[in-house]
Motif scaffolding. Sequence first.
Motif, PDB file in Angstrom:
ATOM      1  N   ALA A 145      -6.242  -6.863  -1.336  1.00  0.00           N
ATOM      2  CA  ALA A 145      -6.109  -6.276  -2.673  1.00  0.00           C
ATOM      3  C   ALA A 145      -7.103  -5.142  -2.863  1.00  0.00           C
ATOM      4  N   SER A 146      -8.338  -5.337  -2.400  1.00  0.00           N
ATOM      5  CA  SER A 146      -9.344  -4.287  -2.540  1.00  0.00           C
ATOM      6  C   SER A 146      -8.990  -3.079  -1.697  1.00  0.00           C
ATOM      7  N   GLU A 147      -8.421  -3.302  -0.513  1.00  0.00           N
ATOM      8  CA  GLU A 147      -8.030  -2.185   0.341  1.00  0.00           C
ATOM      9  C   GLU A 147      -6.910  -1.360  -0.300  1.00  0.00           C
ATOM     10  N   VAL A 148      -5.959  -2.039  -0.927  1.00  0.00           N
ATOM     11  CA  VAL A 148      -4.877  -1.332  -1.617  1.00  0.00           C
ATOM     12  C   VAL A 148      -5.446  -0.506  -2.771  1.00  0.00           C
ATOM     13  N   LEU A 149      -6.352  -1.106  -3.546  1.00  0.00           N
ATOM     14  CA  LEU A 149      -6.944  -0.405  -4.682  1.00  0.00           C
ATOM     15  C   LEU A 149      -7.733   0.821  -4.229  1.00  0.00           C
ATOM     16  N   ILE A 150      -8.522   0.688  -3.170  1.00  0.00           N
ATOM     17  CA  ILE A 150      -9.296   1.822  -2.647  1.00  0.00           C
ATOM     18  C   ILE A 150      -8.370   2.939  -2.199  1.00  0.00           C
ATOM     19  N   THR A 151      -7.280   2.584  -1.535  1.00  0.00           N
ATOM     20  CA  THR A 151      -6.328   3.589  -1.070  1.00  0.00           C
ATOM     21  C   THR A 151      -5.699   4.332  -2.241  1.00  0.00           C
ATOM     22  N   ILE A 152      -5.365   3.602  -3.308  1.00  0.00           N
ATOM     23  CA  ILE A 152      -4.780   4.240  -4.498  1.00  0.00           C
ATOM     24  C   ILE A 152      -5.766   5.236  -5.090  1.00  0.00           C
ATOM     25  N   VAL A 153      -7.030   4.822  -5.234  1.00  0.00           N
ATOM     26  CA  VAL A 153      -8.044   5.695  -5.823  1.00  0.00           C
ATOM     27  C   VAL A 153      -8.275   6.928  -4.948  1.00  0.00           C
ATOM     28  N   GLN A 154      -8.357   6.736  -3.638  1.00  0.00           N
ATOM     29  CA  GLN A 154      -8.620   7.839  -2.725  1.00  0.00           C
ATOM     30  C   GLN A 154      -7.504   8.882  -2.727  1.00  0.00           C
TER      31      GLN A 154
ATOM     32  N   GLN B 190       0.833  -1.203   0.000  1.00  0.00           N
ATOM     33  CA  GLN B 190       0.000   0.000   0.000  1.00  0.00           C
ATOM     34  C   GLN B 190       0.867   1.251   0.000  1.00  0.00           C
ATOM     35  N   ARG B 191       1.894   1.241   0.813  1.00  0.00           N
ATOM     36  CA  ARG B 191       2.805   2.395   0.894  1.00  0.00           C
ATOM     37  C   ARG B 191       3.574   2.574  -0.410  1.00  0.00           C
ATOM     38  N   LEU B 192       4.003   1.471  -1.017  1.00  0.00           N
ATOM     39  CA  LEU B 192       4.785   1.553  -2.249  1.00  0.00           C
ATOM     40  C   LEU B 192       3.942   2.020  -3.438  1.00  0.00           C
ATOM     41  N   LEU B 193       2.634   1.745  -3.407  1.00  0.00           N
ATOM     42  CA  LEU B 193       1.769   2.124  -4.518  1.00  0.00           C
ATOM     43  C   LEU B 193       1.099   3.476  -4.333  1.00  0.00           C
TER      44      LEU B 193
ATOM     45  N   CYS C 205       9.098   6.053  -4.583  1.00  0.00           N
ATOM     46  CA  CYS C 205       8.935   4.764  -5.249  1.00  0.00           C
ATOM     47  C   CYS C 205       8.148   4.969  -6.536  1.00  0.00           C
ATOM     48  N   ASP C 206       8.567   4.312  -7.615  1.00  0.00           N
ATOM     49  CA  ASP C 206       7.895   4.502  -8.904  1.00  0.00           C
ATOM     50  C   ASP C 206       6.895   3.389  -9.222  1.00  0.00           C
ATOM     51  N   TRP C 207       6.532   2.584  -8.234  1.00  0.00           N
ATOM     52  CA  TRP C 207       5.583   1.496  -8.473  1.00  0.00           C
ATOM     53  C   TRP C 207       4.207   2.035  -8.864  1.00  0.00           C
ATOM     54  N   ALA C 208       3.826   3.202  -8.356  1.00  0.00           N
ATOM     55  CA  ALA C 208       2.500   3.756  -8.645  1.00  0.00           C
ATOM     56  C   ALA C 208       2.312   3.997 -10.144  1.00  0.00           C
ATOM     57  N   ASP C 209       3.404   4.221 -10.862  1.00  0.00           N
ATOM     58  CA  ASP C 209       3.334   4.484 -12.302  1.00  0.00           C
ATOM     59  C   ASP C 209       3.594   3.230 -13.138  1.00  0.00           C
ATOM     60  N   SER C 210       3.655   2.080 -12.470  1.00  0.00           N
ATOM     61  CA  SER C 210       4.006   0.848 -13.173  1.00  0.00           C
ATOM     62  C   SER C 210       2.752   0.074 -13.595  1.00  0.00           C
ATOM     63  N   PRO C 211       2.565  -0.159 -14.895  1.00  0.00           N
ATOM     64  CA  PRO C 211       1.411  -0.960 -15.351  1.00  0.00           C
ATOM     65  C   PRO C 211       1.441  -2.379 -14.793  1.00  0.00           C
ATOM     66  N   GLU C 212       2.650  -2.930 -14.596  1.00  0.00           N
ATOM     67  CA  GLU C 212       2.767  -4.291 -14.062  1.00  0.00           C
ATOM     68  C   GLU C 212       2.153  -4.384 -12.669  1.00  0.00           C
ATOM     69  N   ALA C 213       2.377  -3.348 -11.846  1.00  0.00           N
ATOM     70  CA  ALA C 213       1.856  -3.365 -10.476  1.00  0.00           C
ATOM     71  C   ALA C 213       0.330  -3.373 -10.474  1.00  0.00           C
ATOM     72  N   LEU C 214      -0.278  -2.548 -11.331  1.00  0.00           N
ATOM     73  CA  LEU C 214      -1.741  -2.519 -11.403  1.00  0.00           C
ATOM     74  C   LEU C 214      -2.296  -3.851 -11.903  1.00  0.00           C
ATOM     75  N   ASP C 215      -1.623  -4.450 -12.898  1.00  0.00           N
ATOM     76  CA  ASP C 215      -2.071  -5.746 -13.408  1.00  0.00           C
ATOM     77  C   ASP C 215      -2.003  -6.819 -12.323  1.00  0.00           C
ATOM     78  N   MET C 216      -0.904  -6.824 -11.557  1.00  0.00           N
ATOM     79  CA  MET C 216      -0.772  -7.812 -10.486  1.00  0.00           C
ATOM     80  C   MET C 216      -1.819  -7.598  -9.401  1.00  0.00           C
ATOM     81  N   LEU C 217      -2.095  -6.334  -9.092  1.00  0.00           N
ATOM     82  CA  LEU C 217      -3.109  -6.034  -8.084  1.00  0.00           C
ATOM     83  C   LEU C 217      -4.475  -6.533  -8.536  1.00  0.00           C
ATOM     84  N   LEU C 218      -4.827  -6.284  -9.812  1.00  0.00           N
ATOM     85  CA  LEU C 218      -6.110  -6.741 -10.332  1.00  0.00           C
ATOM     86  C   LEU C 218      -6.176  -8.264 -10.405  1.00  0.00           C
TER      87      LEU C 218
END
Length: 200
Positions: free
Chosen positions: A170-179, A73-76, A131-144
């Motif tokens: 996974a849903s908690e991480v996604l919600i945090t990213i969106v928020q 969560q922190r890295l994304l 951290c540049d994970w937030a801009d990584s398409p691979e990270a979003l794909d793995m999260l989904l």
Amino acid sequence: IFDMLFSMLYDTPPGEMDDYRAGYFDKILSILFRKRPIELAEYINSGGGRGKVQLMTIMFEHLYSHSIMQIVQRLLLPPVPFPLLPQQPDQDGGENAGESRVDDNDQGIFNDSQEVLGGEADIDELGSFRCDWADSPEALDMLLDRLIGNNAPTAIGEDVELQLSLYQNASEVLITIVQNSLLTSPTLHALTSDPILNRL
């Protein structure tokens, strides 16, 4: 030394990370986020000896663990924007009239970011960690993949409790990213565009 520290993730089969080890790992990284932010960011962004995608993969394979979820969560999280309040004229109408200002007691949209990072002090201390994970398409794909249930490790797929923890984390991480993402951020653009939008 970082390779040795992160080897715990690689050496532990998915589904077998116990709460004690994951908790200690999270605490050690929390200290390194503050004390060695630049070195740790360089290591995480490069992936160390095994590469960035491999480090992401092993992190997401242990996402059923609450402590590992907090690290991911922190890295994304996107970089925290600087909270400026609306323009307020000076009472005396002096040279500072109309300037934006920062209010230390502001309770606005930045509260969620502060809660995730453990408070306002942590945001200041993590200011140099990038951290540049937030801009990584691979990270979003793995999260989904974890959220939808695709490509889940076999050991987790056979354990209903671990599977539910994986989906919840996974849903908690996604919600945090969106928020915590700006409307103009690449991450939010990717989440609201196909093919990711279609998957969601």
